[in-house]
Write a protein that holds these residues in place. Sequence first.
Motif, PDB file in Angstrom:
ATOM      1  N   ARG A 168       0.822  -1.212   0.000  1.00  0.00           N
ATOM      2  CA  ARG A 168       0.000   0.000   0.000  1.00  0.00           C
ATOM      3  C   ARG A 168       0.856   1.262   0.000  1.00  0.00           C
ATOM      4  NH1 ARG A 168      -4.445  -0.035   4.544  1.00  0.00           N
ATOM      5  NH2 ARG A 168      -5.047   1.839   3.383  1.00  0.00           N
ATOM      6  N   ALA A 169       2.001   1.208   0.671  1.00  0.00           N
ATOM      7  CA  ALA A 169       2.863   2.394   0.764  1.00  0.00           C
ATOM      8  C   ALA A 169       3.748   2.565  -0.467  1.00  0.00           C
ATOM      9  CB  ALA A 169       3.741   2.283   2.008  1.00  0.00           C
ATOM     10  N   HIS A 170       3.850   1.522  -1.278  1.00  0.00           N
ATOM     11  CA  HIS A 170       4.760   1.550  -2.436  1.00  0.00           C
ATOM     12  C   HIS A 170       6.180   1.905  -1.983  1.00  0.00           C
ATOM     13  CE1 HIS A 170       1.284   1.221  -5.080  1.00  0.00           C
ATOM     14  NE2 HIS A 170       0.740   2.260  -4.440  1.00  0.00           N
ATOM     15  N   SER A 171       6.564   1.339  -0.833  1.00  0.00           N
ATOM     16  CA  SER A 171       7.878   1.665  -0.271  1.00  0.00           C
ATOM     17  C   SER A 171       8.277   0.570   0.715  1.00  0.00           C
ATOM     18  CB  SER A 171       7.841   3.013   0.453  1.00  0.00           C
ATOM     19  OG  SER A 171       9.065   3.270   1.113  1.00  0.00           O
ATOM     20  N   THR A 172       9.587   0.416   0.887  1.00  0.00           N
ATOM     21  CA  THR A 172      10.087  -0.483   1.933  1.00  0.00           C
ATOM     22  C   THR A 172      10.698   0.314   3.090  1.00  0.00           C
ATOM     23  OG1 THR A 172      12.191  -0.684   0.745  1.00  0.00           O
ATOM     24  CG2 THR A 172      10.523  -2.397   0.347  1.00  0.00           C
ATOM     25  N   ASP A 173      10.477   1.614   3.093  1.00  0.00           N
ATOM     26  CA  ASP A 173      10.934   2.469   4.196  1.00  0.00           C
ATOM     27  C   ASP A 173       9.897   2.386   5.319  1.00  0.00           C
ATOM     28  OD1 ASP A 173      11.427   4.534   5.998  1.00  0.00           O
ATOM     29  OD2 ASP A 173      12.143   5.907   4.453  1.00  0.00           O
ATOM     30  N   PHE A 174      10.323   1.869   6.481  1.00  0.00           N
ATOM     31  CA  PHE A 174       9.376   1.679   7.587  1.00  0.00           C
ATOM     32  C   PHE A 174       8.603   2.948   7.906  1.00  0.00           C
ATOM     33  CE2 PHE A 174       8.505   2.293  12.115  1.00  0.00           C
ATOM     34  CZ  PHE A 174       7.611   1.263  12.332  1.00  0.00           C
ATOM     35  N   TRP A 175       9.269   4.094   7.882  1.00  0.00           N
ATOM     36  CA  TRP A 175       8.617   5.330   8.314  1.00  0.00           C
ATOM     37  C   TRP A 175       7.546   5.773   7.321  1.00  0.00           C
ATOM     38  CZ3 TRP A 175       9.466   6.052  13.190  1.00  0.00           C
ATOM     39  CH2 TRP A 175      10.653   5.565  13.743  1.00  0.00           C
ATOM     40  N   ARG A 176       7.610   5.258   6.085  1.00  0.00           N
ATOM     41  CA  ARG A 176       6.521   5.497   5.132  1.00  0.00           C
ATOM     42  C   ARG A 176       5.453   4.408   5.228  1.00  0.00           C
ATOM     43  NH1 ARG A 176       9.487   7.511  -0.502  1.00  0.00           N
ATOM     44  NH2 ARG A 176      10.475   9.372   0.395  1.00  0.00           N
ATOM     45  N   VAL A 177       5.914   3.207   5.528  1.00  0.00           N
ATOM     46  CA  VAL A 177       4.989   2.069   5.649  1.00  0.00           C
ATOM     47  C   VAL A 177       4.178   2.163   6.932  1.00  0.00           C
ATOM     48  CG1 VAL A 177       4.923  -0.450   5.934  1.00  0.00           C
ATOM     49  CG2 VAL A 177       6.493   0.582   4.281  1.00  0.00           C
ATOM     50  N   ARG A 178       4.724   2.822   7.928  1.00  0.00           N
ATOM     51  CA  ARG A 178       4.186   2.807   9.283  1.00  0.00           C
ATOM     52  C   ARG A 178       2.707   3.153   9.360  1.00  0.00           C
ATOM     53  NH1 ARG A 178       5.432   7.266  13.711  1.00  0.00           N
ATOM     54  NH2 ARG A 178       4.727   6.214  15.599  1.00  0.00           N
ATOM     55  N   ARG A 179       2.266   4.116   8.608  1.00  0.00           N
ATOM     56  CA  ARG A 179       0.859   4.569   8.703  1.00  0.00           C
ATOM     57  C   ARG A 179      -0.129   3.481   8.289  1.00  0.00           C
ATOM     58  NH1 ARG A 179      -0.273   8.841   3.878  1.00  0.00           N
ATOM     59  NH2 ARG A 179      -2.354   8.574   4.740  1.00  0.00           N
ATOM     60  N   TYR A 180       0.329   2.476   7.563  1.00  0.00           N
ATOM     61  CA  TYR A 180      -0.561   1.414   7.090  1.00  0.00           C
ATOM     62  C   TYR A 180      -0.534   0.180   7.999  1.00  0.00           C
ATOM     63  CZ  TYR A 180      -0.451   4.259   2.869  1.00  0.00           C
ATOM     64  OH  TYR A 180      -0.546   5.304   1.987  1.00  0.00           O
ATOM     65  N   LEU A 181       0.204   0.265   9.075  1.00  0.00           N
ATOM     66  CA  LEU A 181       0.304  -0.851  10.006  1.00  0.00           C
ATOM     67  C   LEU A 181      -0.671  -0.673  11.168  1.00  0.00           C
ATOM     68  CD1 LEU A 181       4.202  -1.084  10.142  1.00  0.00           C
ATOM     69  CD2 LEU A 181       2.668  -2.794   9.144  1.00  0.00           C
ATOM     70  N   PRO A 182      -1.008  -1.765  11.885  1.00  0.00           N
ATOM     71  CA  PRO A 182      -1.842  -1.623  13.095  1.00  0.00           C
ATOM     72  C   PRO A 182      -1.165  -0.693  14.100  1.00  0.00           C
ATOM     73  CG  PRO A 182      -1.622  -3.932  12.464  1.00  0.00           C
ATOM     74  CD  PRO A 182      -0.679  -3.164  11.597  1.00  0.00           C
TER      75      PRO A 182
END
Length: 469
Positions: A185-199
């Motif tokens: 969903r984030a189109h990224s492997t950067d945790f800080w960008r992915v973070r918003r899509y996690l629980p």
Amino acid sequence: MKNPRLLVLFLITFLAGLSPIQGHNDPLELEEALIRQRLEALPCLIEPRYVSAVKGYLKTYLVEQRDKAEKILGRALIYFPLFEEELRRAGLPEELKYLAVVESALVPTAISRSGAGGLWQFMPETGASYDLLINAWVDERFDPVKATRAAIIHLRKQYERFGSWELALAAYNSGAGRVRRAVKRAHSTDFWRVRRYLPRETRNYVPAFIAATYLFHYYDLHGLEPRLPSPDLQLTTTIELREPLTVEEICSVTGLLPWTVEALNPAWKKGVIAAHGRSGWLTLPQYAMPAIADYLALRRTDAAALAALDLPLLEPHDQAWRQTTYVLGQGEDLRDVARKFHCHPLHLLFWNHIATLQPPAGSELVVWEPARILRCQPGTAVKALPVVRPAVDIPVRVPLPREKEASDSYIWHRLQRNETLPEVAHRYGVSLRQLYERNPVLQHAAPMAGMRLRIAPRPQALPAEAGGR
């Protein structure tokens, strides 16, 4: 202000409203500029960002729950040596040890609301997939050695899958599937960008890891003092058992108390280690393990000598440990001293209230070591055996007189779920020693919910069963 009295009153009022930024309970202790500088210099497995979640966890450790933080620091003396050894053997970063702080606060019997258990908080089904057995005799999620090895395999798998420790930690918390979907969903492997899509819990998991790492590197700058556990729990030896051994046998041969043996070996539920053909790890204080090794050798090879042993060999005893002073030599550091005294550099740091592995040559270091080593050998008179016991105030095994007391002459208490013996002792104003003396069952059985304990002689005015339990 022309009136000097008003000026003085104003200054007093103004200054009284100020608090020193070093105050232990003042949130201003978390002075952001300093913390940001320390985070930039922090040797951390992941990029240490000072986001609001990190600030929240730091505030918990350093301001709101300082007592809990000091206990966590002390427990590290029990478990970090094991974690580091296993991580080195697996070729993984030693900094992963801080993950257990996030997971369980280094409480080996911790159980979450969702049912995850142990230092590394495995769910039963996940634990089973890593060969952690759970049955009526044992819950290997609570075995420090086996659970640590399982956690290392799991972490390696997540890192190989995602190629990032931030995402690997997130997957450890919420599962690889959730992290994979969030990455997509984030189109990224950067945790800080992915973070918003996690629980939510997983979003804060990496910040919690950063805060735990900060705690162990800078606790002293915030006035925290590690709560040191007994040397019996700090300085230990671990062996693998392939034959059953009861807690009662261990206590009879070594003079250790059931509380100590069970605290070091929390996986076994019924007082039998390596039960029913399942090998297990046995951890004991350094001074006690040689006696158990002797006893096991006798049991395997010399039945006559074993039968001649008059158990219990040892009664509770004193002076298990001695404190010595070591003068640091030229070119030595704490790692060298730790190897000489069979401890860990962290022990030396905490024992001596220092923050560097390389104090100046000539520094005098406090070191704890066994006063004597226990042996259990044929032909050795019981009196000739070294007589030692834990140097902490824990209950002494003293058998009750055989004559029965009438049940209505004592106050009784029924243990509740998750209730501990220290809590019961505190509630009724008795000592742990008295609980053990009055309840012989505690010599061979772990406290469990529903167990009925004799507390103290009952004054005439009190009912026989206190607290409605």
